[in-house]
Scaffold this active site. Structure first.
Site, short mmCIF file in Angstrom:
data_model
loop_
_atom_site.label_atom_id
_atom_site.label_comp_id
_atom_site.label_asym_id
_atom_site.label_seq_id
_atom_site.Cartn_x
_atom_site.Cartn_y
_atom_site.Cartn_z
N ARG A 61 11.40 -32.24 2.13
CA ARG A 61 10.52 -33.12 1.23
C ARG A 61 9.55 -34.04 1.74
O ARG A 61 10.23 -35.40 1.50
CB ARG A 61 11.15 -33.33 -0.06
CG ARG A 61 10.23 -34.19 -1.20
CD ARG A 61 9.28 -33.29 -1.81
NE ARG A 61 9.83 -31.91 -2.65
CZ ARG A 61 9.13 -30.97 -2.94
NH1 ARG A 61 7.79 -30.78 -2.24
NH2 ARG A 61 9.47 -30.00 -3.51
N GLN A 78 5.73 -19.44 -2.18
CA GLN A 78 4.78 -20.70 -2.02
C GLN A 78 4.84 -21.31 -0.73
O GLN A 78 5.83 -21.73 0.08
CB GLN A 78 5.25 -21.71 -3.19
CG GLN A 78 5.03 -23.25 -2.85
CD GLN A 78 4.04 -23.71 -4.03
OE1 GLN A 78 3.34 -23.00 -4.83
NE2 GLN A 78 4.28 -24.92 -4.34
N ARG A 83 7.50 -23.12 7.58
CA ARG A 83 8.11 -24.49 7.03
C ARG A 83 9.54 -24.38 7.15
O ARG A 83 10.25 -25.26 6.97
CB ARG A 83 7.52 -25.25 5.86
CG ARG A 83 7.57 -24.37 4.58
CD ARG A 83 7.08 -25.38 3.63
NE ARG A 83 7.20 -24.61 2.20
CZ ARG A 83 7.20 -25.13 0.99
NH1 ARG A 83 6.72 -26.51 1.12
NH2 ARG A 83 7.29 -24.72 -0.20
N HIS A 156 1.01 -30.05 5.42
CA HIS A 156 1.21 -30.76 4.05
C HIS A 156 1.62 -32.25 4.30
O HIS A 156 3.03 -32.41 4.16
CB HIS A 156 2.31 -29.87 3.45
CG HIS A 156 2.64 -30.07 1.87
ND1 HIS A 156 3.09 -31.29 1.37
CD2 HIS A 156 2.41 -29.08 0.98
CE1 HIS A 156 2.76 -31.21 -0.01
NE2 HIS A 156 2.77 -29.72 -0.11
N ASP A 201 -3.28 -32.81 -8.35
CA ASP A 201 -3.06 -31.71 -7.55
C ASP A 201 -4.74 -31.02 -7.15
O ASP A 201 -4.94 -30.28 -8.18
CB ASP A 201 -2.18 -30.54 -8.18
CG ASP A 201 -1.72 -29.70 -6.94
OD1 ASP A 201 -2.29 -29.49 -6.06
OD2 ASP A 201 -0.77 -28.91 -7.43
N GLU A 259 -3.50 -33.57 2.57
CA GLU A 259 -3.25 -32.56 3.63
C GLU A 259 -4.36 -31.71 4.15
O GLU A 259 -5.35 -31.20 3.22
CB GLU A 259 -2.39 -31.47 2.69
CG GLU A 259 -1.08 -32.10 1.64
CD GLU A 259 -0.96 -31.12 0.62
OE1 GLU A 259 -0.84 -29.85 0.84
OE2 GLU A 259 -0.39 -31.74 -0.35
C1 BG6 Z 1 0.60 -28.93 -2.64
C2 BG6 Z 1 0.09 -28.12 -3.73
O1 BG6 Z 1 -0.17 -28.65 -1.50
O2 BG6 Z 1 2.02 -28.85 -2.54
C3 BG6 Z 1 0.80 -28.30 -5.14
O3 BG6 Z 1 -1.23 -28.26 -3.98
C4 BG6 Z 1 2.50 -27.90 -4.82
O4 BG6 Z 1 0.36 -27.08 -6.04
C5 BG6 Z 1 3.12 -29.04 -3.58
O5 BG6 Z 1 3.15 -28.60 -6.03
C6 BG6 Z 1 4.18 -29.18 -3.42
O6 BG6 Z 1 4.79 -27.84 -2.96
P1 BG6 Z 1 6.35 -27.36 -2.62
O7 BG6 Z 1 6.19 -26.16 -2.45
O8 BG6 Z 1 6.45 -28.37 -1.44
O9 BG6 Z 1 7.18 -28.12 -3.64
#
Ligand code: BG6
Length: 289
Positions: A61, A78, A83, A156, A201, A259
């Site tokens: 994170r 997702q 990653r 990201h 977002d 990002e």
């Molecule tokens: C962003 C997305 O890139 O990443 C969001 O647009 C998402 O919708 C965020 O919540 C975090 O994603 P994750 O999977 O790392 O919790």
């Protein structure tokens, strides 16, 4: 038996600029996630104090997790598997003797985890170049399969800000964006700079300008991309922050994700390579653009 550390023992690689003391970056082998980028001792990336990273389970994170082969939710996990996978650094980093810049490359090829999610053969090469006031990265996606494949991607990137209510994102005016917190409606940005005052977002598509991120204090960063044509701006704000186990409740006040993305599907034929580039440069207060 030798005690020499092997690739498997290595958790991260630290690059240190050879002519600029305190300028460094750290790359975690899980995800090839850049978890630190310091210029003269000052940290340019945000990592949550609750962040942890676990191969095939938990992305970091913070820093710069690599999203591939799917941005956002969809057919697979997702933001995909890149990653979460352990990458390799096939050769030692090199130093440019003139500039002191350090150059390292990380590679990911399919493994059982990626194959279970996405059946294709591919090779990703992530090149990280640490310069004296800039971090330049390059993501290459090569189709090593006998069939075409389609992917989306994004870097990201989490940045620290002094105060989210004062942070500024310049360069987005006139771009269309998908507002993920307003039923995915498409809107056109009228603000310059964009400022954050609630859950945000947004996927800005086909952004024509470079981006300047102001941290709400004195520092500004120039964000420049090639082939990452989109910019995602994300801040979870308070409610979502509370629901995230790897993010402190108050940290939304001191971070923003900006990002560079390739969120429109890219089709790669067998043998073809796509390359996306991104640079993060610290702007000094008197820099003329
Ligand atoms: C962003 C997305 O890139 O990443 C969001 O647009 C998402 O919708 C965020 O919540 C975090 O994603 P994750 O999977 O790392 O919790």
């Amino acid at each position: 038996m030798s005690d020499k550390p092997t690739q498997e023992d290595l958790q991260h690689v630290t690059l240190e600029h050879q002519k600029c003391e305190g300028t460094s970056c750290k790359v975690e082998l899980v995800g090839a996630t850049i978890s630190s980028f310091k210029i003269m001792g000052h940290e340019m990336l945000f990592v949550s104090k609750k962040a942890y990273c676990e191969e095939e389970k938990k992305p970091l994170r913070g820093g710069i997790p690599i999203v591939f082969p799917q941005f956002g939710p969809g057919k697979i996990k997702q933001h995909g598997f890149a990653r979460l996978c352990r990458w390799k650094m096939p050769v030692m980093p090199t130093v440019n003797p003139q500039t002191g810049d350090v150059d390292a490359s990380f590679v990911l090829v399919p493994n059982d985890f990626s194959k279970a999610m996405w059946p294709h053969d591919f090779a990703l090469v992530y090149r990280v170049i640490l310069k004296h006031s800039c971090l330049a990265v390059q993501l290459q996606v090569k189709n090593t399969d006998s069939e075409p494949f389609t992917f989306t991607s994004c870097l990201h990137t989490y940045f620290p800000v002094d105060d989210i209510s004062k942070a500024t994102v310049k360069g987005l005016k006139g771009s269309s964006y998908i507002d993920k917190v307003d039923e995915g409606k498409t809107k056109v940005e009228s603000d310059d700079p964009v400022m954050i005052n609630g859950r945000t977002d947004r996927v800005y598509t086909n952004v024509k300008n470079d981006i300047i991120l102001g941290d709400g204090g004195n520092a500004s960063l120039l964000l420049k991309s090639v082939n990452f044509d989109d910019i995602v701006v994300w801040n979870p704000w308070s409610e979502i922050a509370k629901s995230m186990s790897d993010f402190d409740d108050e940290e939304y006040k001191t971070m923003i994700c900006v990002e560079p993305g390739a969120t429109k599907p890219i089709v790669l034929a067998p043998g073809e390579t796509w390359t996306g580039k991104h640079g993060i440069t610290l702007l000094l207060p008197d820099t003329k653009l």
